[in-house]
Design a protein around this motif. Structure first.
Motif, PDB file in Angstrom:
ATOM      1  N   ILE A   1     -26.015  61.576  79.326  1.00 30.43           N
ATOM      2  CA  ILE A   1     -25.964  60.016  79.156  1.00 30.43           C
ATOM      3  C   ILE A   1     -26.757  59.485  77.921  1.00 30.43           C
ATOM      4  O   ILE A   1     -28.034  59.870  77.777  1.00 30.43           O
ATOM      5  CB  ILE A   1     -26.306  59.276  80.166  1.00 30.43           C
ATOM      6  N   VAL A   2     -26.163  58.757  76.908  1.00 28.32           N
ATOM      7  CA  VAL A   2     -26.708  57.966  75.826  1.00 28.32           C
ATOM      8  C   VAL A   2     -26.305  56.712  75.925  1.00 28.32           C
ATOM      9  O   VAL A   2     -25.100  56.143  75.850  1.00 28.32           O
ATOM     10  CB  VAL A   2     -26.049  58.704  74.457  1.00 28.32           C
ATOM     11  N   ALA A   3     -27.218  55.888  76.142  1.00 26.50           N
ATOM     12  CA  ALA A   3     -27.088  54.452  76.499  1.00 26.50           C
ATOM     13  C   ALA A   3     -27.128  53.525  74.885  1.00 26.50           C
ATOM     14  O   ALA A   3     -27.863  54.078  74.164  1.00 26.50           O
ATOM     15  CB  ALA A   3     -28.162  53.780  77.144  1.00 26.50           C
ATOM     16  N   ILE A   4     -26.233  52.718  75.004  1.00 25.96           N
ATOM     17  CA  ILE A   4     -26.195  51.894  73.805  1.00 25.96           C
ATOM     18  C   ILE A   4     -27.203  50.782  74.098  1.00 25.96           C
ATOM     19  O   ILE A   4     -27.106  50.072  75.251  1.00 25.96           O
ATOM     20  CB  ILE A   4     -24.764  51.161  73.540  1.00 25.96           C
ATOM     21  N   ALA A   5     -28.336  50.430  73.293  1.00 25.86           N
ATOM     22  CA  ALA A   5     -29.354  49.736  73.819  1.00 25.86           C
ATOM     23  C   ALA A   5     -29.716  48.623  72.420  1.00 25.86           C
ATOM     24  O   ALA A   5     -29.701  49.088  71.257  1.00 25.86           O
ATOM     25  CB  ALA A   5     -30.758  50.330  73.809  1.00 25.86           C
ATOM     26  N   GLY A   6     -29.908  47.500  72.757  1.00 26.64           N
ATOM     27  CA  GLY A   6     -30.299  46.512  71.865  1.00 26.64           C
ATOM     28  C   GLY A   6     -31.527  46.716  71.134  1.00 26.64           C
ATOM     29  O   GLY A   6     -32.694  47.536  71.782  1.00 26.64           O
ATOM     30  N   MET A   7     -31.924  46.435  69.897  1.00 22.44           N
ATOM     31  CA  MET A   7     -33.074  46.759  69.025  1.00 22.44           C
ATOM     32  C   MET A   7     -34.472  46.037  69.737  1.00 22.44           C
ATOM     33  O   MET A   7     -35.482  46.519  69.394  1.00 22.44           O
ATOM     34  CB  MET A   7     -33.044  46.532  67.714  1.00 22.44           C
ATOM     35  N   LYS A   8     -34.298  44.793  70.541  1.00 20.08           N
ATOM     36  CA  LYS A   8     -35.602  44.402  71.221  1.00 20.08           C
ATOM     37  C   LYS A   8     -36.124  45.192  71.810  1.00 20.08           C
ATOM     38  O   LYS A   8     -37.576  45.047  71.969  1.00 20.08           O
ATOM     39  CB  LYS A   8     -35.017  43.054  71.735  1.00 20.08           C
ATOM     40  N   LEU A   9     -35.626  46.188  72.716  1.00 19.91           N
ATOM     41  CA  LEU A   9     -36.431  47.121  73.347  1.00 19.91           C
ATOM     42  C   LEU A   9     -37.179  47.884  72.529  1.00 19.91           C
ATOM     43  O   LEU A   9     -38.134  48.336  73.185  1.00 19.91           O
ATOM     44  CB  LEU A   9     -35.361  47.948  74.102  1.00 19.91           C
ATOM     45  N   ASN A  10     -36.879  48.173  71.343  1.00 14.35           N
ATOM     46  CA  ASN A  10     -37.811  48.859  70.354  1.00 14.35           C
ATOM     47  C   ASN A  10     -38.827  48.025  69.804  1.00 14.35           C
ATOM     48  O   ASN A  10     -40.278  48.297  69.623  1.00 14.35           O
ATOM     49  CB  ASN A  10     -37.113  49.631  69.277  1.00 14.35           C
ATOM     50  N   GLU A  11     -38.525  46.878  69.426  1.00 14.73           N
ATOM     51  CA  GLU A  11     -39.287  45.969  68.404  1.00 14.73           C
ATOM     52  C   GLU A  11     -40.186  44.983  69.167  1.00 14.73           C
ATOM     53  O   GLU A  11     -41.060  44.453  68.556  1.00 14.73           O
ATOM     54  CB  GLU A  11     -38.395  45.319  67.435  1.00 14.73           C
ATOM     55  N   ASP A  12     -39.909  44.496  70.451  1.00 13.69           N
ATOM     56  CA  ASP A  12     -40.591  43.333  70.950  1.00 13.69           C
ATOM     57  C   ASP A  12     -41.881  43.713  71.532  1.00 13.69           C
ATOM     58  O   ASP A  12     -42.809  42.928  71.464  1.00 13.69           O
ATOM     59  CB  ASP A  12     -39.706  42.562  72.119  1.00 13.69           C
ATOM     60  N   ASP A  13     -42.223  44.791  72.278  1.00  9.50           N
ATOM     61  CA  ASP A  13     -43.189  45.013  72.934  1.00  9.50           C
ATOM     62  C   ASP A  13     -43.516  46.535  73.072  1.00  9.50           C
ATOM     63  O   ASP A  13     -42.613  47.348  73.290  1.00  9.50           O
ATOM     64  CB  ASP A  13     -43.288  44.433  74.246  1.00  9.50           C
ATOM     65  N   PRO A  14     -44.745  47.053  72.874  1.00  6.12           N
ATOM     66  CA  PRO A  14     -44.987  48.575  72.942  1.00  6.12           C
ATOM     67  C   PRO A  14     -44.856  49.113  74.118  1.00  6.12           C
ATOM     68  O   PRO A  14     -44.165  50.250  74.345  1.00  6.12           O
ATOM     69  CB  PRO A  14     -46.327  48.692  72.406  1.00  6.12           C
ATOM     70  N   VAL A  15     -45.007  48.429  75.219  1.00  7.62           N
ATOM     71  CA  VAL A  15     -44.769  48.992  76.640  1.00  7.62           C
ATOM     72  C   VAL A  15     -43.237  49.114  76.860  1.00  7.62           C
ATOM     73  O   VAL A  15     -42.616  50.054  77.472  1.00  7.62           O
ATOM     74  CB  VAL A  15     -45.585  48.044  77.756  1.00  7.62           C
ATOM     75  N   VAL A  16     -42.582  47.856  76.611  1.00 12.54           N
ATOM     76  CA  VAL A  16     -41.160  48.096  76.674  1.00 12.54           C
ATOM     77  C   VAL A  16     -40.235  49.144  75.997  1.00 12.54           C
ATOM     78  O   VAL A  16     -39.512  49.775  76.442  1.00 12.54           O
ATOM     79  CB  VAL A  16     -40.693  46.609  76.299  1.00 12.54           C
ATOM     80  N   ARG A  17     -41.005  49.311  74.698  1.00 13.18           N
ATOM     81  CA  ARG A  17     -40.631  50.255  73.848  1.00 13.18           C
ATOM     82  C   ARG A  17     -40.720  51.761  74.640  1.00 13.18           C
ATOM     83  O   ARG A  17     -39.974  52.555  74.688  1.00 13.18           O
ATOM     84  CB  ARG A  17     -41.305  50.261  72.653  1.00 13.18           C
ATOM     85  N   SER A  18     -41.947  51.910  75.024  1.00 10.99           N
ATOM     86  CA  SER A  18     -42.266  53.063  75.911  1.00 10.99           C
ATOM     87  C   SER A  18     -41.328  53.346  76.885  1.00 10.99           C
ATOM     88  O   SER A  18     -40.725  54.301  77.509  1.00 10.99           O
ATOM     89  CB  SER A  18     -43.830  53.332  76.382  1.00 10.99           C
ATOM     90  N   PHE A  19     -41.251  52.321  77.742  1.00  9.12           N
ATOM     91  CA  PHE A  19     -40.135  52.328  79.007  1.00  9.12           C
ATOM     92  C   PHE A  19     -38.680  52.803  78.431  1.00  9.12           C
ATOM     93  O   PHE A  19     -38.170  53.641  79.023  1.00  9.12           O
ATOM     94  CB  PHE A  19     -40.118  50.983  79.174  1.00  9.12           C
ATOM     95  N   ALA A  20     -38.298  52.186  77.261  1.00  9.85           N
ATOM     96  CA  ALA A  20     -36.989  52.139  76.890  1.00  9.85           C
ATOM     97  C   ALA A  20     -36.928  53.896  76.335  1.00  9.85           C
ATOM     98  O   ALA A  20     -35.774  54.377  76.639  1.00  9.85           O
ATOM     99  CB  ALA A  20     -36.508  51.304  75.699  1.00  9.85           C
ATOM    100  N   GLU A  21     -37.868  54.444  75.672  1.00 13.94           N
ATOM    101  CA  GLU A  21     -37.687  55.648  74.954  1.00 13.94           C
ATOM    102  C   GLU A  21     -37.657  56.762  75.914  1.00 13.94           C
ATOM    103  O   GLU A  21     -37.522  57.861  75.535  1.00 13.94           O
ATOM    104  CB  GLU A  21     -38.865  55.695  73.882  1.00 13.94           C
ATOM    105  N   SER A  22     -37.849  56.548  77.096  1.00 12.82           N
ATOM    106  CA  SER A  22     -37.656  57.674  78.317  1.00 12.82           C
ATOM    107  C   SER A  22     -36.337  58.122  78.041  1.00 12.82           C
ATOM    108  O   SER A  22     -35.949  59.364  78.622  1.00 12.82           O
ATOM    109  CB  SER A  22     -37.904  57.071  79.521  1.00 12.82           C
ATOM    110  N   PHE A  23     -35.292  57.340  77.650  1.00 12.31           N
ATOM    111  CA  PHE A  23     -33.802  57.862  77.804  1.00 12.31           C
ATOM    112  C   PHE A  23     -33.207  57.663  76.367  1.00 12.31           C
ATOM    113  O   PHE A  23     -33.487  57.053  75.463  1.00 12.31           O
ATOM    114  CB  PHE A  23     -33.100  56.897  78.826  1.00 12.31           C
TER     115      PHE A  23
END
Length: 298
Positions: free
Chosen positions: A111-133
Protein backbone atom coordinates in the motif's frame (compact mmCIF):
# COMPACT_ATOMS: atom_id res chain seq x y z
CA UNK A 1 -10.66 4.40 29.11
CA UNK A 2 -10.81 8.20 29.22
CA UNK A 3 -10.38 10.00 25.92
CA UNK A 4 -7.18 12.02 25.93
CA UNK A 5 -5.43 14.18 23.31
CA UNK A 6 -2.81 12.31 21.33
CA UNK A 7 -0.09 14.70 22.49
CA UNK A 8 -0.98 14.00 26.13
CA UNK A 9 -1.45 10.24 26.07
CA UNK A 10 1.54 9.57 23.81
CA UNK A 11 3.85 12.43 24.79
CA UNK A 12 6.75 10.11 25.68
CA UNK A 13 6.25 7.97 22.59
CA UNK A 14 6.21 10.99 20.31
CA UNK A 15 9.58 12.09 21.68
CA UNK A 16 10.99 8.71 20.66
CA UNK A 17 9.15 8.84 17.36
CA UNK A 18 10.64 12.18 16.33
CA UNK A 19 14.10 10.92 17.25
CA UNK A 20 13.93 8.33 14.42
CA UNK A 21 12.36 10.70 11.87
CA UNK A 22 14.22 11.48 8.66
CA UNK A 23 11.45 12.55 6.24
CA UNK A 24 11.79 15.83 4.36
CA UNK A 25 10.25 18.87 6.03
CA UNK A 26 9.81 20.58 2.66
CA UNK A 27 8.26 18.94 -0.39
CA UNK A 28 9.39 19.60 -3.94
CA UNK A 29 9.46 17.70 -7.20
CA UNK A 30 12.39 15.51 -6.11
CA UNK A 31 11.00 13.90 -2.95
CA UNK A 32 7.31 13.17 -3.50
CA UNK A 33 7.82 9.41 -3.13
CA UNK A 34 8.53 8.73 0.52
CA UNK A 35 9.19 5.12 1.55
CA UNK A 36 7.85 4.13 4.95
CA UNK A 37 10.24 4.40 7.89
CA UNK A 38 10.29 1.00 9.69
CA UNK A 39 11.64 2.56 12.89
CA UNK A 40 8.69 4.95 13.02
CA UNK A 41 6.22 2.23 12.03
CA UNK A 42 7.00 0.30 15.24
CA UNK A 43 5.58 3.15 17.31
CA UNK A 44 2.48 3.43 15.16
CA UNK A 45 1.83 -0.29 15.51
CA UNK A 46 2.00 0.09 19.30
CA UNK A 47 -0.48 2.95 19.17
CA UNK A 48 -2.90 0.91 17.06
CA UNK A 49 -2.47 -2.21 19.20
CA UNK A 50 -3.23 -0.15 22.33
CA UNK A 51 -6.52 1.12 20.90
CA UNK A 52 -7.91 -1.63 18.65
CA UNK A 53 -10.41 -3.63 20.68
CA UNK A 54 -10.50 -7.44 20.16
CA UNK A 55 -13.91 -7.33 18.48
CA UNK A 56 -12.39 -5.37 15.57
CA UNK A 57 -12.20 -7.15 12.25
CA UNK A 58 -11.88 -7.05 8.49
CA UNK A 59 -15.01 -7.70 6.46
CA UNK A 60 -14.95 -8.79 2.84
CA UNK A 61 -11.68 -10.69 3.32
CA UNK A 62 -12.31 -12.63 0.11
CA UNK A 63 -12.63 -9.29 -1.71
CA UNK A 64 -9.30 -8.09 -0.31
CA UNK A 65 -7.70 -11.38 -1.41
CA UNK A 66 -9.26 -11.25 -4.88
CA UNK A 67 -7.94 -7.71 -5.26
CA UNK A 68 -4.48 -8.85 -4.15
CA UNK A 69 -4.50 -11.81 -6.59
CA UNK A 70 -5.42 -9.56 -9.50
CA UNK A 71 -2.68 -7.07 -8.59
CA UNK A 72 -0.18 -9.94 -8.48
CA UNK A 73 -1.41 -10.97 -11.92
CA UNK A 74 -0.49 -7.53 -13.27
CA UNK A 75 -3.60 -5.41 -12.75
CA UNK A 76 -3.08 -1.83 -11.58
CA UNK A 77 -4.86 -1.62 -8.24
CA UNK A 78 -6.54 1.32 -6.49
CA UNK A 79 -8.12 1.51 -3.03
CA UNK A 80 -10.66 4.28 -2.38
CA UNK A 81 -11.20 4.52 1.37
CA UNK A 82 -13.34 6.58 3.71
CA UNK A 83 -11.47 9.08 5.89
CA UNK A 84 -12.40 9.80 9.49
CA UNK A 85 -9.10 10.18 11.31
CA UNK A 86 -5.33 10.07 11.03
CA UNK A 87 -5.33 6.47 12.25
CA UNK A 88 -7.27 5.27 9.18
CA UNK A 89 -4.11 4.26 7.31
CA UNK A 90 -2.22 2.86 10.33
CA UNK A 91 -5.22 0.71 11.30
CA UNK A 92 -5.87 -0.84 7.89
CA UNK A 93 -2.17 -1.64 7.45
CA UNK A 94 -2.05 -3.19 10.94
CA UNK A 95 -5.23 -5.21 10.46
CA UNK A 96 -4.14 -6.56 7.08
CA UNK A 97 -0.69 -7.44 8.40
CA UNK A 98 -2.11 -9.24 11.45
CA UNK A 99 -5.01 -10.90 9.64
CA UNK A 100 -3.44 -14.37 9.60
CA UNK A 101 -3.43 -14.30 5.78
CA UNK A 102 -0.13 -14.20 3.94
CA UNK A 103 -1.84 -12.51 1.01
CA UNK A 104 -3.30 -9.73 3.14
CA UNK A 105 -0.04 -9.25 5.01
CA UNK A 106 1.72 -8.75 1.68
CA UNK A 107 -1.07 -6.44 0.51
CA UNK A 108 -0.37 -4.28 3.56
CA UNK A 109 3.26 -3.95 2.47
CA UNK A 110 2.23 -2.91 -1.04
CA UNK A 111 0.00 0.00 0.00
CA UNK A 112 1.19 3.46 -1.00
CA UNK A 113 -1.05 6.25 0.28
CA UNK A 114 -1.64 9.56 -1.48
CA UNK A 115 -0.95 12.22 1.16
CA UNK A 116 -1.15 15.99 1.27
CA UNK A 117 2.11 17.84 1.86
CA UNK A 118 0.88 19.43 5.13
CA UNK A 119 1.61 16.10 6.84
CA UNK A 120 5.30 16.72 6.10
CA UNK A 121 5.46 20.46 6.41
CA UNK A 122 3.24 21.55 9.32
CA UNK A 123 4.61 19.80 12.43
CA UNK A 124 7.62 17.53 13.14
CA UNK A 125 5.55 15.09 15.23
CA UNK A 126 2.86 14.81 12.55
CA UNK A 127 5.61 14.32 9.97
CA UNK A 128 7.07 11.48 12.05
CA UNK A 129 3.60 9.97 12.39
CA UNK A 130 3.02 10.11 8.63
CA UNK A 131 6.40 8.77 7.58
CA UNK A 132 5.64 5.42 9.20
CA UNK A 133 3.93 4.50 5.93
CA UNK A 134 4.94 4.71 2.29
CA UNK A 135 3.38 7.73 0.57
CA UNK A 136 3.26 9.73 -2.62
CA UNK A 137 2.93 13.36 -1.57
CA UNK A 138 0.73 15.75 -3.54
CA UNK A 139 -0.13 19.43 -3.42
CA UNK A 140 -3.92 19.30 -2.87
CA UNK A 141 -6.05 21.57 -5.04
CA UNK A 142 -7.86 22.83 -1.94
CA UNK A 143 -4.58 23.95 -0.38
CA UNK A 144 -3.55 25.82 -3.53
CA UNK A 145 -6.86 27.66 -3.70
CA UNK A 146 -6.58 28.69 -0.05
CA UNK A 147 -3.03 29.98 -0.41
CA UNK A 148 -3.82 31.82 -3.63
CA UNK A 149 -6.52 33.81 -1.85
CA UNK A 150 -3.97 34.98 0.71
CA UNK A 151 -1.13 35.81 -1.68
CA UNK A 152 -0.39 38.60 -4.12
CA UNK A 153 -0.23 37.81 -7.84
CA UNK A 154 3.51 37.09 -7.98
CA UNK A 155 3.46 34.87 -4.91
CA UNK A 156 0.34 33.10 -6.17
CA UNK A 157 2.01 32.34 -9.50
CA UNK A 158 5.08 30.95 -7.74
CA UNK A 159 2.92 28.77 -5.52
CA UNK A 160 0.93 27.53 -8.50
CA UNK A 161 4.16 26.63 -10.28
CA UNK A 162 5.37 24.75 -7.21
CA UNK A 163 2.07 22.85 -7.03
CA UNK A 164 2.33 21.91 -10.69
CA UNK A 165 5.88 20.53 -10.28
CA UNK A 166 4.94 18.53 -7.18
CA UNK A 167 1.82 17.02 -8.73
CA UNK A 168 3.55 16.18 -12.01
CA UNK A 169 6.29 14.41 -10.06
CA UNK A 170 3.58 12.62 -8.04
CA UNK A 171 1.99 11.31 -11.25
CA UNK A 172 5.34 9.89 -12.37
CA UNK A 173 5.85 8.37 -8.91
CA UNK A 174 2.45 6.67 -9.08
CA UNK A 175 3.35 5.21 -12.47
CA UNK A 176 6.49 3.75 -10.93
CA UNK A 177 4.45 2.33 -8.04
CA UNK A 178 2.08 0.58 -10.45
CA UNK A 179 5.00 -0.94 -12.34
CA UNK A 180 6.36 -2.34 -9.06
CA UNK A 181 3.02 -3.92 -8.21
CA UNK A 182 2.29 -1.48 -5.43
CA UNK A 183 -1.28 -0.43 -4.65
CA UNK A 184 -2.35 3.20 -4.45
CA UNK A 185 -4.68 4.17 -1.60
CA UNK A 186 -6.64 7.41 -1.93
CA UNK A 187 -9.08 9.15 0.39
CA UNK A 188 -11.61 10.35 -2.21
CA UNK A 189 -12.99 13.15 -0.02
CA UNK A 190 -9.45 14.52 0.36
CA UNK A 191 -9.99 15.40 4.03
CA UNK A 192 -11.19 13.89 7.29
CA UNK A 193 -14.94 13.84 7.82
CA UNK A 194 -16.15 16.40 10.33
CA UNK A 195 -19.57 15.62 11.85
CA UNK A 196 -22.04 18.36 11.02
CA UNK A 197 -20.07 19.35 7.93
CA UNK A 198 -21.37 17.15 5.07
CA UNK A 199 -19.14 18.96 2.57
CA UNK A 200 -16.15 17.15 4.14
CA UNK A 201 -17.59 13.85 2.89
CA UNK A 202 -18.04 15.07 -0.68
CA UNK A 203 -15.78 13.36 -3.19
CA UNK A 204 -13.23 15.38 -5.11
CA UNK A 205 -13.80 15.79 -8.82
CA UNK A 206 -10.13 14.87 -9.44
CA UNK A 207 -10.79 11.31 -8.29
CA UNK A 208 -12.33 10.56 -11.68
CA UNK A 209 -8.81 10.66 -13.14
CA UNK A 210 -7.75 7.83 -10.82
CA UNK A 211 -10.54 5.64 -12.17
CA UNK A 212 -9.16 6.25 -15.66
CA UNK A 213 -5.58 5.43 -14.63
CA UNK A 214 -6.20 2.12 -12.83
CA UNK A 215 -7.55 -1.28 -13.85
CA UNK A 216 -9.32 -2.34 -10.66
CA UNK A 217 -10.58 -0.68 -7.49
CA UNK A 218 -12.02 -1.72 -4.14
CA UNK A 219 -14.06 0.59 -1.93
CA UNK A 220 -13.13 0.38 1.76
CA UNK A 221 -15.52 1.65 4.41
CA UNK A 222 -14.57 2.35 8.02
CA UNK A 223 -16.81 1.88 11.04
CA UNK A 224 -15.71 2.75 14.55
CA UNK A 225 -13.56 5.65 15.68
CA UNK A 226 -10.49 5.44 17.89
CA UNK A 227 -9.32 8.97 17.11
CA UNK A 228 -11.81 11.84 17.37
CA UNK A 229 -11.05 15.03 15.46
CA UNK A 230 -11.07 18.23 17.55
CA UNK A 231 -9.53 21.05 15.53
CA UNK A 232 -6.88 21.70 12.90
CA UNK A 233 -4.11 20.64 15.27
CA UNK A 234 -3.92 16.91 14.59
CA UNK A 235 -2.19 16.26 17.90
CA UNK A 236 -5.25 17.54 19.79
CA UNK A 237 -7.35 14.65 18.44
CA UNK A 238 -8.81 12.52 21.25
CA UNK A 239 -7.83 8.86 21.34
CA UNK A 240 -9.49 5.92 23.08
CA UNK A 241 -9.87 2.17 22.41
CA UNK A 242 -12.56 1.32 19.86
CA UNK A 243 -14.16 -1.53 17.96
CA UNK A 244 -13.35 -1.11 14.26
CA UNK A 245 -14.60 -2.69 11.05
CA UNK A 246 -12.76 -2.17 7.78
CA UNK A 247 -14.79 -3.62 4.90
CA UNK A 248 -13.92 -4.12 1.24
CA UNK A 249 -16.36 -4.09 -1.64
CA UNK A 250 -16.09 -6.69 -4.39
CA UNK A 251 -13.37 -5.84 -6.92
CA UNK A 252 -14.60 -3.31 -9.49
CA UNK A 253 -13.28 -3.09 -13.05
CA UNK A 254 -12.55 0.61 -13.39
CA UNK A 255 -13.03 0.98 -17.13
CA UNK A 256 -16.44 -0.69 -17.39
CA UNK A 257 -17.62 0.77 -14.07
CA UNK A 258 -16.83 4.28 -15.20
CA UNK A 259 -18.17 3.80 -18.74
CA UNK A 260 -21.46 2.27 -17.58
CA UNK A 261 -22.11 5.08 -15.13
CA UNK A 262 -21.09 7.84 -17.54
CA UNK A 263 -23.36 6.34 -20.22
CA UNK A 264 -26.27 6.49 -17.78
CA UNK A 265 -25.99 10.28 -17.37
CA UNK A 266 -28.00 12.72 -19.50
CA UNK A 267 -26.17 13.98 -22.57
CA UNK A 268 -26.37 17.52 -21.24
CA UNK A 269 -24.96 16.73 -17.76
CA UNK A 270 -22.89 19.78 -16.78
CA UNK A 271 -20.23 17.99 -14.74
CA UNK A 272 -20.10 14.23 -15.39
CA UNK A 273 -16.78 13.82 -13.56
CA UNK A 274 -18.25 15.17 -10.33
CA UNK A 275 -21.31 12.96 -10.80
CA UNK A 276 -18.99 9.97 -11.18
CA UNK A 277 -17.28 10.54 -7.85
CA UNK A 278 -20.60 11.41 -6.22
CA UNK A 279 -21.72 7.92 -7.25
CA UNK A 280 -18.60 6.40 -5.69
CA UNK A 281 -19.26 8.23 -2.44
CA UNK A 282 -22.87 7.02 -2.45
CA UNK A 283 -21.66 3.43 -2.75
CA UNK A 284 -19.19 3.97 0.11
CA UNK A 285 -21.91 5.49 2.27
CA UNK A 286 -24.26 2.56 1.59
CA UNK A 287 -21.49 0.16 2.58
CA UNK A 288 -20.74 2.21 5.68
CA UNK A 289 -24.39 2.17 6.80
CA UNK A 290 -24.56 -1.62 6.37
CA UNK A 291 -21.46 -2.27 8.48
CA UNK A 292 -22.52 0.23 11.12
CA UNK A 293 -25.33 -2.18 11.94
CA UNK A 294 -22.80 -5.02 12.06
CA UNK A 295 -20.54 -3.00 14.37
CA UNK A 296 -23.38 -2.26 16.77
CA UNK A 297 -24.07 -5.98 17.05
CA UNK A 298 -20.53 -6.83 18.16
Amino acid sequence: MEKLPLKVRYADMFKQLTSVSHAAAKIDGTNVYQPGNPAARKFMDILVQDNLLPESRLEGRANFEDFYDQVCAGKRGLILMEHYSNTDLPVICYMLEHSGSEKLADLSKRIVAIAGMKLNEDDPVVRSFAESFTRVVIYPTRSLTSKEKQADDEAAKAEEQRARKINLAAMHAMDDCKKRGEVILVFPAGTRYRPGHPETKKGLREIDSYLRLFDIVILVSINGLMLELQDEDMLNDLIAPAKMIYAASPVIECKSFRKDYMDSLPADEADPKQKMIDHVMELLEKQHVHYEEVLQSL
